[in-house]
Design a protein around this motif. Sequence first.
Motif, PDB file in Angstrom:
ATOM      1  N   THR A  78       0.857  -1.175   0.000  1.00  0.00           N
ATOM      2  CA  THR A  78       0.000   0.000   0.000  1.00  0.00           C
ATOM      3  C   THR A  78       0.897   1.229   0.000  1.00  0.00           C
ATOM      4  N   ASN A  79       0.323   2.365  -0.299  1.00  0.00           N
ATOM      5  CA  ASN A  79       1.067   3.616  -0.257  1.00  0.00           C
ATOM      6  C   ASN A  79       0.879   4.240   1.120  1.00  0.00           C
ATOM      7  N   VAL A  80       1.981   4.479   1.815  1.00  0.00           N
ATOM      8  CA  VAL A  80       1.939   5.049   3.160  1.00  0.00           C
ATOM      9  C   VAL A  80       2.711   6.355   3.141  1.00  0.00           C
ATOM     10  N   PHE A  81       1.992   7.446   3.271  1.00  0.00           N
ATOM     11  CA  PHE A  81       2.601   8.770   3.319  1.00  0.00           C
ATOM     12  C   PHE A  81       3.654   8.955   2.228  1.00  0.00           C
ATOM     13  N   GLY A  82       3.268   8.622   1.009  1.00  0.00           N
ATOM     14  CA  GLY A  82       4.116   8.875  -0.146  1.00  0.00           C
ATOM     15  C   GLY A  82       5.156   7.824  -0.466  1.00  0.00           C
ATOM     16  N   ASN A  83       5.124   6.697   0.231  1.00  0.00           N
ATOM     17  CA  ASN A  83       6.099   5.646  -0.043  1.00  0.00           C
ATOM     18  C   ASN A  83       5.392   4.305  -0.111  1.00  0.00           C
ATOM     19  N   LEU A  84       5.930   3.390  -0.907  1.00  0.00           N
ATOM     20  CA  LEU A  84       5.355   2.055  -1.003  1.00  0.00           C
ATOM     21  C   LEU A  84       5.785   1.228   0.198  1.00  0.00           C
ATOM     22  N   MET A  85       4.786   0.763   0.944  1.00  0.00           N
ATOM     23  CA  MET A  85       5.027  -0.106   2.089  1.00  0.00           C
ATOM     24  C   MET A  85       4.655  -1.513   1.664  1.00  0.00           C
ATOM     25  N   LEU A  86       5.547  -2.437   1.924  1.00  0.00           N
ATOM     26  CA  LEU A  86       5.349  -3.829   1.542  1.00  0.00           C
ATOM     27  C   LEU A  86       5.148  -4.684   2.785  1.00  0.00           C
ATOM     28  N   TYR A  87       4.587  -5.853   2.561  1.00  0.00           N
ATOM     29  CA  TYR A  87       4.313  -6.803   3.633  1.00  0.00           C
ATOM     30  C   TYR A  87       4.572  -8.190   3.071  1.00  0.00           C
ATOM     31  N   ARG A  88       5.365  -8.972   3.783  1.00  0.00           N
ATOM     32  CA  ARG A  88       5.618 -10.348   3.306  1.00  0.00           C
ATOM     33  C   ARG A  88       4.438 -11.208   3.718  1.00  0.00           C
ATOM     34  N   GLY A  89       3.631 -11.508   2.737  1.00  0.00           N
ATOM     35  CA  GLY A  89       2.419 -12.278   2.949  1.00  0.00           C
ATOM     36  C   GLY A  89       1.305 -11.669   2.114  1.00  0.00           C
ATOM     37  N   THR A  90       0.195 -12.356   2.105  1.00  0.00           N
ATOM     38  CA  THR A  90      -0.921 -11.858   1.312  1.00  0.00           C
ATOM     39  C   THR A  90      -2.078 -11.519   2.241  1.00  0.00           C
ATOM     40  N   LYS A  91      -2.280 -10.237   2.433  1.00  0.00           N
ATOM     41  CA  LYS A  91      -3.430  -9.740   3.175  1.00  0.00           C
ATOM     42  C   LYS A  91      -3.620  -8.284   2.781  1.00  0.00           C
ATOM     43  N   ASP A  92      -4.802  -7.793   3.027  1.00  0.00           N
ATOM     44  CA  ASP A  92      -5.060  -6.391   2.747  1.00  0.00           C
ATOM     45  C   ASP A  92      -4.362  -5.559   3.810  1.00  0.00           C
ATOM     46  N   ILE A  93      -3.412  -4.753   3.386  1.00  0.00           N
ATOM     47  CA  ILE A  93      -2.735  -3.884   4.335  1.00  0.00           C
ATOM     48  C   ILE A  93      -3.144  -2.445   4.044  1.00  0.00           C
ATOM     49  N   THR A  94      -3.121  -1.654   5.102  1.00  0.00           N
ATOM     50  CA  THR A  94      -3.515  -0.250   5.013  1.00  0.00           C
ATOM     51  C   THR A  94      -2.530   0.589   5.806  1.00  0.00           C
ATOM     52  N   ILE A  95      -2.663   1.887   5.692  1.00  0.00           N
ATOM     53  CA  ILE A  95      -1.851   2.772   6.530  1.00  0.00           C
ATOM     54  C   ILE A  95      -2.134   2.452   7.990  1.00  0.00           C
ATOM     55  N   GLN A  96      -3.401   2.231   8.303  1.00  0.00           N
ATOM     56  CA  GLN A  96      -3.772   1.933   9.680  1.00  0.00           C
ATOM     57  C   GLN A  96      -3.112   0.651  10.178  1.00  0.00           C
ATOM     58  N   SER A  97      -3.148  -0.405   9.377  1.00  0.00           N
ATOM     59  CA  SER A  97      -2.547  -1.667   9.833  1.00  0.00           C
ATOM     60  C   SER A  97      -1.042  -1.529  10.025  1.00  0.00           C
ATOM     61  N   PHE A  98      -0.396  -0.743   9.164  1.00  0.00           N
ATOM     62  CA  PHE A  98       1.041  -0.515   9.319  1.00  0.00           C
ATOM     63  C   PHE A  98       1.333   0.281  10.597  1.00  0.00           C
ATOM     64  N   LEU A  99       0.587   1.355  10.833  1.00  0.00           N
ATOM     65  CA  LEU A  99       0.802   2.154  12.036  1.00  0.00           C
ATOM     66  C   LEU A  99       0.522   1.334  13.297  1.00  0.00           C
ATOM     67  N   LEU A 100      -0.525   0.530  13.278  1.00  0.00           N
ATOM     68  CA  LEU A 100      -0.811  -0.356  14.415  1.00  0.00           C
ATOM     69  C   LEU A 100       0.368  -1.286  14.681  1.00  0.00           C
ATOM     70  N   ASP A 101       0.932  -1.834  13.627  1.00  0.00           N
ATOM     71  CA  ASP A 101       2.091  -2.714  13.770  1.00  0.00           C
ATOM     72  C   ASP A 101       3.252  -1.984  14.423  1.00  0.00           C
ATOM     73  N   ARG A 102       3.514  -0.761  13.996  1.00  0.00           N
ATOM     74  CA  ARG A 102       4.627  -0.008  14.564  1.00  0.00           C
ATOM     75  C   ARG A 102       4.402   0.264  16.047  1.00  0.00           C
ATOM     76  N   VAL A 103       3.210   0.690  16.428  1.00  0.00           N
ATOM     77  CA  VAL A 103       2.925   0.973  17.842  1.00  0.00           C
ATOM     78  C   VAL A 103       3.018  -0.316  18.652  1.00  0.00           C
ATOM     79  N   ARG A 104       2.467  -1.397  18.135  1.00  0.00           N
ATOM     80  CA  ARG A 104       2.515  -2.673  18.859  1.00  0.00           C
ATOM     81  C   ARG A 104       3.941  -3.171  19.043  1.00  0.00           C
TER      82      ARG A 104
END
Length: 166
Positions: A78-104
């Motif tokens: 997904t695009n996160v604040f102007g950059n492509l964020m990748l995830y190893r695996g297949t699931k719908d990722i969002t800015i929210q899911s990425f930010l949640l991951d960082r806080v967790r």
Amino acid sequence: IEFEPGQILSFRKLARAGITKEDIYAFCDAVYDYVPEGTYFSAQKLRADGFESELYDLGFSDWFYANLLVSDGRFSYTNVFGNLMLYRGTKDITIQSFLLDRVRQHEWIDMFDLISELADCYGCMVPEKSDITYRLKNTPVYHDKILDRLYTDVDLYYRDLEEGGF
């Protein structure tokens, strides 16, 4: 392949530079083997973590290398604040899911530190810190507005208060 936002490079031009589709597949395979399952990463973070590839000798920006991975179905993006964020695996990722991951990952983090991490490690440029709090609305993350600190949940926040801070 998009080598800069809105700028496309054909496979023919890559072939003239000696880069084959097999080289690209090998790059994607190497990244897949390098990054743990269920991990968020960007092309910038990948390099910073020590990943190496002969394709880096081409001298393209991280946008190019991220787009090589975007074309591989084993990675989500997904695009996160102007950059492509990748995830190893297949699931719908969002800015929210990425930010949640960082806080967790941190359990709690100061907003300034999170914004710095997003920029320095992942290449994401947050326009306003309110963009982060907006994206984390309706999640378990608790934002202490006085300390400007994010907690994985309100229980951790209260534990922090009881213990006098981390």
